[in-house]
Design an enzyme around this catalytic site. Structure first.
Site, short mmCIF file in Angstrom:
data_model
loop_
_atom_site.label_atom_id
_atom_site.label_comp_id
_atom_site.label_asym_id
_atom_site.label_seq_id
_atom_site.Cartn_x
_atom_site.Cartn_y
_atom_site.Cartn_z
N LYS A 77 0.86 -1.15 -0.04
CA LYS A 77 -0.07 -0.09 -0.15
C LYS A 77 0.83 1.35 0.22
O LYS A 77 0.52 2.25 -0.75
CB LYS A 77 -0.92 -0.15 1.23
CG LYS A 77 -2.02 1.30 1.46
CD LYS A 77 -2.84 0.81 2.42
CE LYS A 77 -2.24 0.46 3.92
NZ LYS A 77 -1.30 1.33 4.58
N THR A 78 1.83 1.30 1.12
CA THR A 78 2.59 2.50 0.96
C THR A 78 3.38 2.61 -0.38
O THR A 78 3.50 3.89 -0.98
CB THR A 78 3.68 2.36 2.20
OG1 THR A 78 2.96 2.27 3.34
CG2 THR A 78 4.51 3.50 2.18
N ASP B 216 -4.54 7.78 3.63
CA ASP B 216 -3.96 6.48 3.75
C ASP B 216 -4.82 5.97 4.94
O ASP B 216 -5.43 6.86 5.90
CB ASP B 216 -2.51 6.38 4.21
CG ASP B 216 -1.84 4.96 4.56
OD1 ASP B 216 -2.75 4.18 3.83
OD2 ASP B 216 -0.91 4.72 4.84
N GLU B 217 -4.93 4.52 5.10
CA GLU B 217 -5.74 3.98 6.40
C GLU B 217 -7.04 4.50 6.42
O GLU B 217 -7.74 4.88 7.50
CB GLU B 217 -4.91 3.87 7.56
CG GLU B 217 -3.50 3.57 7.59
CD GLU B 217 -3.44 2.04 7.52
OE1 GLU B 217 -4.25 1.56 7.49
OE2 GLU B 217 -2.44 1.35 7.48
N GLN C 101 -8.96 -4.36 8.71
CA GLN C 101 -7.94 -3.87 9.74
C GLN C 101 -8.44 -2.42 10.28
O GLN C 101 -7.63 -1.67 10.81
CB GLN C 101 -6.71 -3.39 8.84
CG GLN C 101 -5.93 -4.76 8.11
CD GLN C 101 -4.32 -4.59 7.68
OE1 GLN C 101 -3.84 -4.33 8.34
NE2 GLN C 101 -4.81 -4.59 6.33
N ARG D 32 0.85 -9.24 10.91
CA ARG D 32 2.31 -8.86 11.00
C ARG D 32 3.29 -9.75 10.98
O ARG D 32 4.39 -9.41 10.64
CB ARG D 32 2.42 -8.03 12.46
CG ARG D 32 1.36 -7.15 13.00
CD ARG D 32 1.36 -6.25 11.84
NE ARG D 32 0.14 -6.35 11.12
CZ ARG D 32 -0.10 -5.53 10.06
NH1 ARG D 32 0.50 -4.67 9.58
NH2 ARG D 32 -1.00 -5.88 9.01
#
Length: 715
Positions: free
Chosen positions: A35-36, A220-221, A251, A601
């Site tokens: 994503k980043t 983002d997010e 998430q 994670r």
């Protein structure tokens, strides 16, 4: 770098997202899906297409994520100077300082951290003629935070109908609390977002100006946005609709602080012409970890379907372990960590996650016993230490003389003979004459209620403050050092040879020096900006990838990180899922998402664990294994308690159809009208007196006759 190079190393879905320029877009990005990478490549692509960097605004949720974006663009040799990359809160500070009057502030406003907020709320409760024992400050702050996140002002809340006693009391407290903030030229964290949201709504001229400045908005997010953040994103993009958001409903783990999952679920309704791209390839984890994660999260209903997959090599199955109690669990985790070290994984590449901070204590004991280096990722704690809070209060007050909370903290620290009575008389005079404290100190001779000795000491204090105001154009390190010495704090702290208080202030001075070095060419660097960065620090900002130590952190803090080896402890009812979530299905789903975040994670190795007994309020209580461990795929389950066979008692002419236990099952969540919530541990079938054994959340274990128990099933 040419344009083809910018997109060439991306997958097809990533390229589709990164090359999108005009119009709204939703990128549904699964964990570990790059994503980043997509966001930074999109910024680079737009700049290469001729879009000015200062027309681009990228909003993140952590300082770490914003810094990572800047570093990636630098490594790509993209000149992004002028591009704004910041958190929502940092953006709000920047814009509120630009348009302070329209937000009812001055440019020197103070940001109150949690201890400051608690001091203000205690005063508000007192002014409301209420008792802090009955109206706990932390709970009142939480309720006010919820109202602010929903953009409900004190007057609006007060005007709402049908308030009970608590509601009417909260209305008074909220109003007094906000009055205190206004009087002190201060804001809390929620105010930053609320005031910016209202500024965009109520001042079209500002909104137009900012729409022209920020022609391309990236968020983002997006699944973690609350109502304020939603309105800010809409307001900043109202004229051009160039809103590009990334996120994953699976998430969304911050409803407790106002995040609204419906913002991302309804994005396509808000923007019917929005393009949607799904990033489903996971580059982080093994197939085994993904299989486990998918089997868990697929049990949720509030989500958008994604088919996660990976090309990574196969690894080991995630393992579930059970322990006798939390001490055995901590030792077992320590032994597991050491075994991973022996298998070639460095300690810095391992992490242990838990649901609540209190669980770290036993882990820390075990880490020390086994001589395993560890770091606790809990970044805000340093800035809450008394000596640091004292120094920061001095810095805040030098900038903002209206800040009575900071004034009360520093006026007699270290002791300089100005007692509580004198302080209260100064405050009363300031409030009565509507003056800020600096002006009161300047004209202290006018305060008739003070004696000559008190006035002399106060004048000396005022002279010291006045000298410090002349320092504000100096480097931050110099300002902190001077105030530390002149105030007397340095002598006072260094006289205590048994504590590390002086060393902690030295570390604060080091942070000022680091700020100076990082902002040599930044025209906006200032003491206000330095204090802003401290006020907005988050837990994740303290994570040190180079520490060489195991990372211990809450599941919430783990968001955005990844490790080759992960252990998640405390998978028990009342812990994960948390006891506060057991009454609402939507809350249970958020707790399941929290475990999903923890699982994803892990890159390679994952272990989950629970304890059969855990100490609560000094007593060892039997636990119930988390319902989230039911029906998981690909888990090396070393405990089969969910699959135990029912042994029916032998009865002549036993009628299976009449057996009341058929509507229940082992592990089921139930509620008893008097005993509360619990889990069924065993079924005892019988035609006449069928029974169940229930482990209740209170710690008691009861055998109940079903026809009298009035049990309510909750799952």
């Amino acid at each position: 770098m040419i344009m083809d190079d910018i997109l060439s190393k991306l997958t097809s879905p990533q390229q589709e997202a990164a090359s999108h320029i005009d119009g709204p877009m939703l990128v549904l990005a699964g964990p570990g899906s790059g994503k980043t990478r997509v966001i930074t490549h999109r910024v680079a692509y737009m700049i290469q297409q001729g879009i000015a960097p200062w027309n681009i605004l990228a909003i993140t949720f952590t300082n770490k994520a914003a810094q990572e974006m800047r570093e990636r663009l630098t490594n790509m040799q993209i000149n992004s100077r002028g591009c704004t990359m910041s958190t929502f809160h940092a953006l709000a500070v920047r814009l509120l300082r630009e348009f302070p009057e329209k937000a009812g502030l001055t440019p020197q406003f103070t940001i109150y951290d949690v201890p400051d907020q608690k001091a203000a709320i205690r005063e508000a409760i007192k002014l409301s003629d209420l008792d802090t024992q009955r109206f706990a400050p932390a709970k009142m702050l939480n309720r006010i935070s919820v109202l602010k996140n929903d953009l409900v002002t004190p007057d609006e809340y007060k005007s709402q109908q049908d308030h009970d006693y608590l509601g009417k009391s909260l209305a008074r407290i909220y109003s007094e609390y906000q009055n205190i903030l206004t009087k002190n030229n201060a804001v809390d964290f929620d105010d930053l977002l609320m005031k910016l949201s209202f500024l965009l709504k109520e001042h079209p001229d500002c909104r137009e100006q900012l729409n022209q400045r920020y022609k391309y908005i990236l968020v983002d997010e997006y699944q973690d946005t609350n109502q304020c953040q939603y309105q800010i994103a809409r307001g900043l993009s109202l004229n051009h609709n160039n809103l590009f958001v990334t996120g994953d409903p699976d998430q969304s783990i911050y409803a407790w602080r106002g995040a609204d999952i419906s913002n991302i679920l309804a994005f396509e309704e808000d923007y019917p012409n929005a393009k949607v791209v799904r990033l489903e390839e996971n580059f982080r984890s093994t197939p085994e970890v993904l299989t486990l994660a998918d089997s868990l999260i697929s049990q949720n209903t509030q989500r958008k379907e994604k088919a996660l997959f990976t090309s990574n090599a196969s690894g080991v199955k995630p393992v579930l372990k059970q322990y006798a109690d939390e001490y055995e669990e901590a030792d077992g985790v320590a032994e597991w960590l050491k075994s991973q070290k022996n298998d070639g994984i460095a300690y810095k590449d391992m992490a242990v996650f838990y649901r609540v901070n209190a669980m770290s204590r036993v882990l820390e004991q075990s880490m020390r016993k086994h001589q395993i280096p560890y770091q606790i990722v809990r970044g805000v704690e340093f800035f809450q230490r008394k000596e640091i809070k004292d120094m920061l209060a001095y810095l805040k007050y030098v900038i903002n003389p209206s800040d009575q909370i900071s004034f009360k903290r520093i006026i007699n620290v270290p002791a300089r003979g100005i007692g509580a009575t004198s302080v209260n008389r100064l405050l009363d005079y300031a409030n009565e004459h509507r003056m800020d404290m600096h002006d009161v100190l300047m004209h202290v001779d006018s305060v008739e209620t003070l004696g000559a000795a008190a006035k002399a000491k106060i004048k000396k204090f005022y002279d010291m403050l006045s000298r410090w105001k002349m320092l504000l154009d100096q480097p931050i390190e110099n300002i902190i050092k001077t105030i530390y010495i002149d105030s007397g704090l340095k002598v006072a702290l260094e006289s205590d040879k048994e504590s590390d208080h002086a060393e902690n202030v030295d570390e604060l001075i080091n942070s000022g020096s680091q700020y100076d070095m990082e902002n040599l060419e930044n025209d906006e660097s200032s003491l206000e900006d330095y204090l802003q960065q401290i006020a907005l620090v988050s837990d994740i900002d303290s994570f040190d990838e180079t520490s060489g130590a195991i990372s211990l952190m809450t599941l919430h803090s783990a968001k955005g990180l990844e490790f080759p080896a992960v252990a998640i402890i405390g998978l028990e009812e009342g812990i994960l899922p948390h006891s506060r979530s057991l009454d609402k299905p939507s809350d249970i789903e958020e707790e399941r998402r929290l475990l999903f975040v923890g699982i994803t994670r892990s890159e390679n190795v994952l272990t989950l664990s629970y304890a059969r007994n855990r100490t609560v309020h000094g007593s060892s209580l039997a636990t119930i294994k988390s319902e989230f461990l039911r029906n998981l795929t690909g888990l090396d389950n070393q405990d089969t308690s969910f699959e135990r066979e029912i042994t029916y008692e032998a009865e002549p002419q036993y009628d299976y159809e009449e057996d009341q236990t058929q509507q229940f099952y082992n592990g089921q969540l139930v509620r008893h009208p008097k005993l509360g919530m619990g889990r069924i541990q065993e079924l005892i079938p019988s035609r006449e007196n069928a029974k169940v054994i229930v482990q209740f959340n209170t710690g008691s274990r009861k055998t109940l006759i079903l026809k009298y128990a009035n049990l309510e099933t909750l799952d």
